[in-house]
Design an enzyme around this catalytic site. Structure first.
Site, PDB file in Angstrom:
ATOM      1  N   ASP A 182       1.023  -1.411  -0.026  1.00  0.00           N
ATOM      2  CA  ASP A 182       0.291  -0.065   0.021  1.00  0.00           C
ATOM      3  C   ASP A 182       0.712   1.502  -0.056  1.00  0.00           C
ATOM      4  OD1 ASP A 182      -2.738   1.066   1.007  1.00  0.00           O
ATOM      5  OD2 ASP A 182      -1.661   1.828   2.377  1.00  0.00           O
ATOM      6  N   GLU A 204       1.934  -0.711  -5.018  1.00  0.00           N
ATOM      7  CA  GLU A 204       0.681   0.454  -5.382  1.00  0.00           C
ATOM      8  C   GLU A 204       1.790   1.859  -6.030  1.00  0.00           C
ATOM      9  OE1 GLU A 204      -3.056   3.076  -4.376  1.00  0.00           O
ATOM     10  OE2 GLU A 204      -1.198   2.678  -3.369  1.00  0.00           O
TER      11      GLU A 204
HETATM   12  C1  LAG Z   1      -3.835   3.718  -0.180  1.00  0.00           C
HETATM   13  N1  LAG Z   1      -3.099   3.754  -1.351  1.00  0.00           N
HETATM   14  O1  LAG Z   1      -1.888   3.836  -1.773  1.00  0.00           O
HETATM   15  C2  LAG Z   1      -5.305   2.567   0.082  1.00  0.00           C
HETATM   16  O2  LAG Z   1      -5.235   2.111  -1.715  1.00  0.00           O
HETATM   17  C3  LAG Z   1      -6.542   4.403   0.102  1.00  0.00           C
HETATM   18  O3  LAG Z   1      -7.690   3.138   0.162  1.00  0.00           O
HETATM   19  C4  LAG Z   1      -5.723   4.542   1.218  1.00  0.00           C
HETATM   20  O4  LAG Z   1      -6.588   5.338   1.923  1.00  0.00           O
HETATM   21  C5  LAG Z   1      -5.084   4.881   1.518  1.00  0.00           C
HETATM   22  N2  LAG Z   1      -3.805   4.629   0.706  1.00  0.00           N
HETATM   23  C6  LAG Z   1      -3.784   4.903   2.881  1.00  0.00           C
HETATM   24  O5  LAG Z   1      -3.512   3.723   2.780  1.00  0.00           O
HETATM   25  C7  LAG Z   1      -7.901   5.553   2.483  1.00  0.00           C
HETATM   26  C8  LAG Z   1      -9.883   5.736   2.147  1.00  0.00           C
HETATM   27  C9  LAG Z   1      -8.923   7.518   2.833  1.00  0.00           C
HETATM   28  C10 LAG Z   1      -8.802   7.180   4.462  1.00  0.00           C
HETATM   29  C11 LAG Z   1      -7.384   6.284   4.542  1.00  0.00           C
HETATM   30  C12 LAG Z   1      -6.953   5.946   5.516  1.00  0.00           C
HETATM   31  O6  LAG Z   1      -9.143   6.452   1.192  1.00  0.00           O
HETATM   32  O7  LAG Z   1     -10.067   8.322   3.140  1.00  0.00           O
HETATM   33  O8  LAG Z   1      -7.900   8.565   5.395  1.00  0.00           O
HETATM   34  O9  LAG Z   1      -7.606   5.110   4.149  1.00  0.00           O
HETATM   35  O10 LAG Z   1      -7.884   5.330   6.572  1.00  0.00           O
HETATM   36  C13 LAG Z   1      -8.898   9.178   5.923  1.00  0.00           C
HETATM   37  C14 LAG Z   1      -9.640  10.484   5.445  1.00  0.00           C
HETATM   38  C15 LAG Z   1      -8.919  11.026   5.125  1.00  0.00           C
HETATM   39  C16 LAG Z   1      -7.419  11.804   6.600  1.00  0.00           C
HETATM   40  C17 LAG Z   1      -7.038  10.417   7.172  1.00  0.00           C
HETATM   41  C18 LAG Z   1      -6.337   9.858   8.668  1.00  0.00           C
HETATM   42  O11 LAG Z   1     -10.975   9.592   4.497  1.00  0.00           O
HETATM   43  O12 LAG Z   1      -9.761  12.775   5.389  1.00  0.00           O
HETATM   44  O13 LAG Z   1      -6.773  12.393   6.608  1.00  0.00           O
HETATM   45  O14 LAG Z   1      -8.259   9.123   7.523  1.00  0.00           O
HETATM   46  O15 LAG Z   1      -7.385  10.619   9.057  1.00  0.00           O
END
Ligand code: LAG
Ligand code: CA
Length: 493
Positions: free
Chosen positions: A203, A239
């Site tokens: 990741d 990735e």
């Molecule tokens: C990835 N690949 O590089 C993953 O495929 C992707 O699904 C991951 O984001 C990201 N990198 C980090 O491993 C996902 C969500 C994000 C989420 C993150 C952490 O798409 O939306 O962020 O996982 O759980 C969330 C909030 C953000 C916030 C963050 C930290 O949506 O707004 O900044 O948490 O609190």
């Protein structure tokens, strides 16, 4: 014919997004093994944050117990995730091995949690930059010094150091330059390999310095006896969204790399019915065929694409999406990875957790994800669509035989051979195609694998198609395909 290490062009992967461990074990036995899928990408298996209600993120997405809890590690313990316990995980790896299916773990090793504090899925208390019980035996911990040197979100995406040292989405960025930080990460990955895990998706690999990743990968043991790939180093695919600052090819020395350039091109071409040129794809993003992991969509794109204004193609788009997946399986470029989703609503449900995500019986993590039922409306199971599974058979039959003799008939229709052992044709239009195709296949009768895989007795799922005098006459349905193959033998395989 096992592929060489680092070259799995003869593999077909499926991402069983957010499936629990017991359901994956059952699927390996019932469906993946018998139908020739060679590997499955599973959820990040480590202890994760628990988020009853997420704050609205920059894409306007809000959700209860969102799917993305998994991507914020709290410790590397395997008990009490939403997918099950360590025992369930081991049982899954063992069962899948019995059916010759590799487990690819989604390794979240660039970062830990976002801002704030809380209690993880296995009861571990955490605060950003402090993860005092990272290991079950409590012998090590991460604290503030183990992060940085940046300690803030990435702002300048054109600055390589910033992209790799600063924080992706404000997630505490592990200082992988420090051997004391690498050590626990290595222990985590090595422990998984010793349990029989054959491969990893890394990741956010682009956010980890190449040399750091290399050092951690090199420290891993070989896959143990009794598991697919035994005696070899585990497989990796990284990735990476390649760009001018950090190209895809920066990571090819350490494994395969996700090809988002190819993904965008294939999704858009099929969506628009402009597929005539997809016979010769070249090396998108600079990735050679045996370096690329290819896919029509993934768990991020199927949620974010709309807000990013991209031309994406997902199960929400119906037949055309399955046709594009079939194309990737039929082509010789890259290792295909099939997305398998749970149902979610566009424009509101993007952040929502998987079926059964509400807490139950006092389980604070949000309940164990429901067992997958492909016959219910909750699970899409794209990998079970007859055309997709039939093309997995096609892919296994043709082996490494190259794409040859590509032809088109208008913008939306494409056909090619795979050496002398396969013929595939795709109709990305709304009207049936009365096709006459020249082919290098031997004359004879073939099952049309686009109608589904062979039965256990070798019977066709659908029509039989005749090759006579090096030609095929067939009607290919609107948004449908034709796929004929004979098992590959000899040096093209
Ligand atoms: C990835 N690949 O590089 C993953 O495929 C992707 O699904 C991951 O984001 C990201 N990198 C980090 O491993 C996902 C969500 C994000 C989420 C993150 C952490 O798409 O939306 O962020 O996982 O759980 C969330 C909030 C953000 C916030 C963050 C930290 O949506 O707004 O900044 O948490 O609190
Ligand atoms: Ca980093």
């Amino acid at each position: 014919d096992e592929a060489e290490t680092g070259d799995h062009t003869d593999e077909v992967l499926v991402h069983l997004f957010q499936w629990n461990w017991n359901s994956i074990a059952a699927e390996c036995a019932e469906y993946l093994g018998p139908n020739g899928y060679s590997g499955v990408q599973v959820a990040p298996p480590q202890e994760h944050v628990v988020v009853p209600e997420s704050e609205e993120d920059d894409r306007g997405q809000v959700g209860e117990y969102p799917w993305w809890q998994d991507y914020q590690p709290v410790s590397y313990q395997l008990d009490n995730t939403r997918r099950g316990d360590a025992d369930d995980f081991q049982n899954m790896v063992d069962t899948c091995a019995e059916h010759d299916v590799k487990i690819y773990v989604d390794a979240v090793i660039n970062h830990m949690t976002g801002p704030g504090d809380g209690v993880g899925s296995n009861g571990t208390e955490w605060e950003q930059y402090s993860y005092p019980d990272l290991f079950g035996d409590g012998t090590a911990s991460f604290d503030y010094d183990d992060f940085g040197p940046c300690w803030r979100e990435i702002e300048d995406w054109n600055d390589r150091d910033e992209v790799q040292d600063c924080e992706l989405l404000e997630l505490a960025d592990l200082n992988t330059a420090d051997p004391d930080v690498r050590a626990p990460v290595i222990d985590y990955l090595a422990g998984l390999v010793n349990m029989g895990v054959s491969g990893f998706r890394v990741d956010a690999a682009k956010h980890i310095q190449e040399e750091h990743l290399e050092a951690m990968i090199d420290a891993l043991p070989a896959v143990p006896d009794g598991y697919p790939g035994a005696g070899e180093q585990p497989d990796f695919f990284h990735e990476v969204y390649g760009d001018a600052t950090i190209p895809y090819t920066a990571y090819t020395p350490y494994g395969d790399v996700t090809n988002f350039d190819h993904q965008a091109n294939v999704a858009q071409s099929f969506r628009e019915g402009q597929i005539a040129d997809l016979g010769d794809v070249g090396t998108p993003g600079g990735l050679a065929a045996n370096e690329a992991t290819v896919f029509v969509d993934n768990h991020d794109i199927q949620r974010d694409g709309h807000s990013d204004g991209k031309e994406l193609l997902t199960y929400h788009d119906g037949e055309r999406h399955y046709l594009a997946t079939a194309y990737l399986l039929a082509h010789d470029y890259g290792t295909p990875k099939v997305m398998s989703s749970y149902d979610f609503e566009l424009d509101g449900g993007e952040a929502e957790g998987p079926p059964n995500h509400e807490p139950q019986d006092g389980n604070p993590a949000g309940a164990l994800t429901a067992d997958t039922d492909c016959d219910s409306e909750d699970w899409i199971c794209e990998h079970r669509a007859p055309m997709v599974t039939g093309l997995v058979t096609f892919s296994n039959h043709v082996g490494a035989a190259p794409v040859t003799s590509a032809t088109s008939a208008g913008d939306g229709r494409l056909a090619f051979d795979r050496g002398e052992v396969g013929l595939a044709a795709f109709n990305a239009t709304g009207e049936a195609w009365e096709a006459t195709l020249a082919t290098n296949l031997d004359d004879g009768e073939y099952c049309d694998l686009a109608q589904g895989p062979l039965g256990a007795d070798g019977s066709c799922a659908g029509d039989t198609v005749t090759v006579a005098d090096g030609e095929v006459h067939a009607q290919i349905p609107a948004d449908g395909a034709l796929a004929l193959a004979t098992p590959c033998e000899g040096d093209q395989c």
